[in-house]
Design a protein around this motif. Sequence first.
Motif, PDB file in Angstrom:
ATOM      1  N   ALA A  43       0.828  -1.206   0.000  1.00  0.00           N
ATOM      2  CA  ALA A  43       0.000   0.000   0.000  1.00  0.00           C
ATOM      3  C   ALA A  43       0.860   1.253   0.000  1.00  0.00           C
ATOM      4  O   ALA A  43       0.583   2.209  -0.743  1.00  0.00           O
ATOM      5  N   ARG A  44       1.884   1.258   0.816  1.00  0.00           N
ATOM      6  CA  ARG A  44       2.716   2.460   0.901  1.00  0.00           C
ATOM      7  C   ARG A  44       3.561   2.667  -0.346  1.00  0.00           C
ATOM      8  O   ARG A  44       3.801   3.802  -0.764  1.00  0.00           O
ATOM      9  N   ALA A  45       3.986   1.585  -0.958  1.00  0.00           N
ATOM     10  CA  ALA A  45       4.689   1.704  -2.244  1.00  0.00           C
ATOM     11  C   ALA A  45       3.762   2.309  -3.295  1.00  0.00           C
ATOM     12  O   ALA A  45       4.182   3.138  -4.120  1.00  0.00           O
ATOM     13  N   ALA A  46       2.479   1.910  -3.257  1.00  0.00           N
ATOM     14  CA  ALA A  46       1.511   2.454  -4.213  1.00  0.00           C
ATOM     15  C   ALA A  46       1.258   3.942  -3.959  1.00  0.00           C
ATOM     16  O   ALA A  46       1.113   4.727  -4.912  1.00  0.00           O
ATOM     17  N   ILE A  47       1.191   4.337  -2.686  1.00  0.00           N
ATOM     18  CA  ILE A  47       1.026   5.763  -2.363  1.00  0.00           C
ATOM     19  C   ILE A  47       2.208   6.560  -2.901  1.00  0.00           C
ATOM     20  O   ILE A  47       2.039   7.590  -3.568  1.00  0.00           O
ATOM     21  N   GLU A  48       3.399   6.100  -2.607  1.00  0.00           N
ATOM     22  CA  GLU A  48       4.608   6.805  -3.046  1.00  0.00           C
ATOM     23  C   GLU A  48       4.636   6.945  -4.562  1.00  0.00           C
ATOM     24  O   GLU A  48       4.915   8.024  -5.105  1.00  0.00           O
ATOM     25  N   LYS A  49       4.341   5.851  -5.256  1.00  0.00           N
ATOM     26  CA  LYS A  49       4.371   5.863  -6.723  1.00  0.00           C
ATOM     27  C   LYS A  49       3.330   6.826  -7.294  1.00  0.00           C
ATOM     28  O   LYS A  49       3.618   7.587  -8.229  1.00  0.00           O
ATOM     29  N   ALA A  50       2.114   6.815  -6.734  1.00  0.00           N
ATOM     30  CA  ALA A  50       1.052   7.677  -7.242  1.00  0.00           C
ATOM     31  C   ALA A  50       1.377   9.147  -7.045  1.00  0.00           C
ATOM     32  O   ALA A  50       1.119   9.981  -7.931  1.00  0.00           O
ATOM     33  N   VAL A  51       1.954   9.485  -5.900  1.00  0.00           N
ATOM     34  CA  VAL A  51       2.306  10.886  -5.636  1.00  0.00           C
ATOM     35  C   VAL A  51       3.412  11.346  -6.579  1.00  0.00           C
ATOM     36  O   VAL A  51       3.335  12.434  -7.164  1.00  0.00           O
ATOM     37  N   THR A  52       4.431  10.531  -6.744  1.00  0.00           N
ATOM     38  CA  THR A  52       5.509  10.899  -7.658  1.00  0.00           C
ATOM     39  C   THR A  52       4.978  11.108  -9.071  1.00  0.00           C
ATOM     40  O   THR A  52       5.305  12.107  -9.736  1.00  0.00           O
ATOM     41  N   ALA A  53       4.145  10.183  -9.530  1.00  0.00           N
ATOM     42  CA  ALA A  53       3.593  10.287 -10.882  1.00  0.00           C
ATOM     43  C   ALA A  53       2.692  11.509 -11.019  1.00  0.00           C
ATOM     44  O   ALA A  53       2.764  12.244 -12.022  1.00  0.00           O
ATOM     45  N   GLY A  54       1.863  11.743 -10.020  1.00  0.00           N
ATOM     46  CA  GLY A  54       0.946  12.876 -10.092  1.00  0.00           C
ATOM     47  C   GLY A  54       1.649  14.209 -10.116  1.00  0.00           C
ATOM     48  O   GLY A  54       1.280  15.114 -10.875  1.00  0.00           O
ATOM     49  N   LEU A  55       2.694  14.349  -9.309  1.00  0.00           N
ATOM     50  CA  LEU A  55       3.438  15.611  -9.272  1.00  0.00           C
ATOM     51  C   LEU A  55       4.329  15.774 -10.489  1.00  0.00           C
ATOM     52  O   LEU A  55       4.559  16.895 -10.953  1.00  0.00           O
ATOM     53  N   SER A  56       4.817  14.681 -11.011  1.00  0.00           N
ATOM     54  CA  SER A  56       5.678  14.756 -12.197  1.00  0.00           C
ATOM     55  C   SER A  56       4.896  15.215 -13.418  1.00  0.00           C
ATOM     56  O   SER A  56       5.472  15.717 -14.385  1.00  0.00           O
TER      57      SER A  56
END
Length: 277
Positions: free
Chosen positions: A191-204
Amino acid sequence: MRIYISADMEGVTGLVDAQDVQPGGRDYERGRLMMAEDVNAAVRGAVAAGATDITVNDAHGPMRNILPESLHPAARLIRGRPKHMGMLEGLTAEHDAVICVGYHSRAGALGVLSHSFMGHEIEDMWLDGRPVGEIGLAHATAAAIGVALIVLTGDDCACTEMTEWDASVETVAVKYARDRFAADLRPAAEARAAIEKAVTAGLSAAPEAPVAAHAASSTLTVRWQSASVASTLLGIPGVSPVDTRTVQAQGTLPGLYRLFGVWMRVAASLANQPPYC
């Protein structure tokens, strides 16, 4: 890049019961650490995307849930209450994006720990006639301030509610509701890996400032469990009755959001009932 994180608790990885999220609860101390870890995953994602300024607002209950020493060192913490803007305290037009961590579905939904702001004290809410809870009101207020909400995490019901409100927001389901106090849990590391990935992608993706959907006057309507609360709120200028338990007011966001915070403080002084009865 300046990032704002609003952190609630009911939608955090692994948490399913009032004992997990209320001070004094059997598993609250564990729950507040789980909350910090979900937030830290979002912070890591923001840092990876190039964020240089990250504000975390502890937005749950007493707003003293996240232990400062457990928060990622790249983030600053807004802690305690009262706060004039509650769950969005400290959000300004200078921020580039909003991330909502640990959010939950609105009152009446069969989501994990579902409610709207005050447990069973608030039965229903509408913004311009549209059913709304904490998710929709946060989104609309952020848009009025001029900041895009780009990622929301919570259970699958919260994610569905977000998508129905604005399908452009990326969502991360960290658990799947079986009932209001039961869930199929996603493994914490996953779950936390998915949160991290989504935030990075969204901000990028370089989110653009939203066109404020509620720049003109809006109407906020709230149906309370108690007629006493509704009656007392009529003493506030601009508040009008819909029926004996329902009141409404018109105004522009974010001012209307702040006014609603006053309503909740009045309601708490009159009722002050536990939120998950």
